[in-house]
Design a protein around this motif. Sequence first.
Motif, PDB file in Angstrom:
ATOM      1  N   SER A  75      -6.635 -55.937 -37.084  1.00  0.00           N
ATOM      2  CA  SER A  75      -7.258 -56.676 -38.195  1.00  0.00           C
ATOM      3  C   SER A  75      -8.777 -56.542 -38.116  1.00  0.00           C
ATOM      4  O   SER A  75      -9.348 -56.238 -37.073  1.00  0.00           O
ATOM      5  CB  SER A  75      -6.858 -58.151 -38.126  1.00  0.00           C
ATOM      6  N   GLY A  76      -9.404 -56.811 -39.233  1.00  0.00           N
ATOM      7  CA  GLY A  76     -10.862 -56.764 -39.289  1.00  0.00           C
ATOM      8  C   GLY A  76     -11.494 -57.777 -38.350  1.00  0.00           C
ATOM      9  O   GLY A  76     -12.553 -57.522 -37.770  1.00  0.00           O
ATOM     10  N   GLU A  77     -10.840 -58.913 -38.178  1.00  0.00           N
ATOM     11  CA  GLU A  77     -11.362 -59.955 -37.281  1.00  0.00           C
ATOM     12  C   GLU A  77     -11.413 -59.456 -35.835  1.00  0.00           C
ATOM     13  O   GLU A  77     -12.401 -59.657 -35.126  1.00  0.00           O
ATOM     14  CB  GLU A  77     -10.484 -61.201 -37.368  1.00  0.00           C
ATOM     15  N   ILE A  78     -10.360 -58.785 -35.397  1.00  0.00           N
ATOM     16  CA  ILE A  78     -10.322 -58.264 -34.022  1.00  0.00           C
ATOM     17  C   ILE A  78     -11.379 -57.175 -33.839  1.00  0.00           C
ATOM     18  O   ILE A  78     -12.085 -57.139 -32.827  1.00  0.00           O
ATOM     19  CB  ILE A  78      -8.914 -57.733 -33.689  1.00  0.00           C
ATOM     20  N   LEU A  79     -11.517 -56.305 -34.816  1.00  0.00           N
ATOM     21  CA  LEU A  79     -12.535 -55.260 -34.726  1.00  0.00           C
ATOM     22  C   LEU A  79     -13.943 -55.859 -34.724  1.00  0.00           C
ATOM     23  O   LEU A  79     -14.822 -55.392 -33.996  1.00  0.00           O
ATOM     24  CB  LEU A  79     -12.377 -54.265 -35.874  1.00  0.00           C
ATOM     25  N   ASP A  80     -14.174 -56.904 -35.514  1.00  0.00           N
ATOM     26  CA  ASP A  80     -15.475 -57.583 -35.516  1.00  0.00           C
ATOM     27  C   ASP A  80     -15.781 -58.185 -34.154  1.00  0.00           C
ATOM     28  O   ASP A  80     -16.905 -58.083 -33.653  1.00  0.00           O
ATOM     29  CB  ASP A  80     -15.523 -58.669 -36.590  1.00  0.00           C
ATOM     30  N   ARG A  81     -14.783 -58.810 -33.546  1.00  0.00           N
ATOM     31  CA  ARG A  81     -14.987 -59.406 -32.214  1.00  0.00           C
ATOM     32  C   ARG A  81     -15.318 -58.318 -31.187  1.00  0.00           C
ATOM     33  O   ARG A  81     -16.180 -58.498 -30.329  1.00  0.00           O
ATOM     34  CB  ARG A  81     -13.746 -60.186 -31.780  1.00  0.00           C
ATOM     35  N   LEU A  82     -14.615 -57.206 -31.283  1.00  0.00           N
ATOM     36  CA  LEU A  82     -14.871 -56.098 -30.369  1.00  0.00           C
ATOM     37  C   LEU A  82     -16.290 -55.569 -30.537  1.00  0.00           C
ATOM     38  O   LEU A  82     -17.023 -55.395 -29.561  1.00  0.00           O
ATOM     39  CB  LEU A  82     -13.860 -54.967 -30.607  1.00  0.00           C
ATOM     40  N   LEU A  83     -16.705 -55.325 -31.762  1.00  0.00           N
ATOM     41  CA  LEU A  83     -18.056 -54.808 -32.002  1.00  0.00           C
ATOM     42  C   LEU A  83     -19.124 -55.811 -31.596  1.00  0.00           C
ATOM     43  O   LEU A  83     -20.175 -55.442 -31.071  1.00  0.00           O
ATOM     44  CB  LEU A  83     -18.212 -54.395 -33.465  1.00  0.00           C
ATOM     45  N   ASP A  84     -18.880 -57.105 -31.839  1.00  0.00           N
ATOM     46  CA  ASP A  84     -19.834 -58.132 -31.412  1.00  0.00           C
ATOM     47  C   ASP A  84     -19.998 -58.117 -29.892  1.00  0.00           C
ATOM     48  O   ASP A  84     -21.103 -58.249 -29.366  1.00  0.00           O
ATOM     49  CB  ASP A  84     -19.392 -59.524 -31.874  1.00  0.00           C
ATOM     50  N   LYS A  85     -18.883 -57.965 -29.181  1.00  0.00           N
ATOM     51  CA  LYS A  85     -18.934 -57.930 -27.720  1.00  0.00           C
ATOM     52  C   LYS A  85     -19.710 -56.699 -27.236  1.00  0.00           C
ATOM     53  O   LYS A  85     -20.499 -56.778 -26.295  1.00  0.00           O
ATOM     54  CB  LYS A  85     -17.516 -57.926 -27.149  1.00  0.00           C
ATOM     55  N   GLU A  87     -22.064 -55.132 -28.943  1.00  0.00           N
ATOM     56  CA  GLU A  87     -23.457 -55.278 -29.361  1.00  0.00           C
ATOM     57  C   GLU A  87     -24.257 -56.151 -28.401  1.00  0.00           C
ATOM     58  O   GLU A  87     -25.482 -56.088 -28.378  1.00  0.00           O
ATOM     59  CB  GLU A  87     -23.541 -55.853 -30.778  1.00  0.00           C
ATOM     60  N   GLN A  88     -23.603 -56.963 -27.574  1.00  0.00           N
ATOM     61  CA  GLN A  88     -24.315 -57.829 -26.632  1.00  0.00           C
ATOM     62  C   GLN A  88     -25.094 -57.024 -25.604  1.00  0.00           C
ATOM     63  O   GLN A  88     -26.083 -57.499 -25.056  1.00  0.00           O
ATOM     64  CB  GLN A  88     -23.335 -58.766 -25.922  1.00  0.00           C
ATOM     65  N   ASP A  89     -24.654 -55.794 -25.329  1.00  0.00           N
ATOM     66  CA  ASP A  89     -25.350 -54.948 -24.359  1.00  0.00           C
ATOM     67  C   ASP A  89     -26.510 -54.172 -24.979  1.00  0.00           C
ATOM     68  O   ASP A  89     -27.126 -53.339 -24.311  1.00  0.00           O
ATOM     69  CB  ASP A  89     -24.372 -53.963 -23.711  1.00  0.00           C
ATOM     70  N   ILE A  90     -26.807 -54.432 -26.241  1.00  0.00           N
ATOM     71  CA  ILE A  90     -27.910 -53.811 -26.972  1.00  0.00           C
ATOM     72  C   ILE A  90     -27.857 -52.271 -26.861  1.00  0.00           C
ATOM     73  O   ILE A  90     -28.687 -51.645 -26.216  1.00  0.00           O
ATOM     74  CB  ILE A  90     -29.281 -54.342 -26.501  1.00  0.00           C
TER      75      ILE A  90
END
Length: 104
Positions: A75-85, A87-90
Amino acid sequence: MLKILKKLLIQPVLISSAIVTVAIIGIEKLGVLEPLELRVYDQMLQMRADPGADPRLLIVAITEDDIKRWNWPLSGEILDRLLDKLEQDIPRANRSRYISRSPC
């Protein structure tokens, strides 16, 4: 001036170096040396020590267990969570390849 030119042309070193120079440039322009150069370059690369994996790269793969746990397509929600995680490493760059038969 003509005497100096005659003296220069009499010296075998100048004549032979000019002939060799013209011959090498001609051979290079014809592309005769390129296969040999590429073969030597490939051999040099194979002789290098294996540098191993680049520690700056991160590859995230979706396994069969992930598909069983999260269902396919993700789902888009799972992919968003993955990308957010991630992105934390910049990161400097982010390339993703996700193929889904239905819209997220």
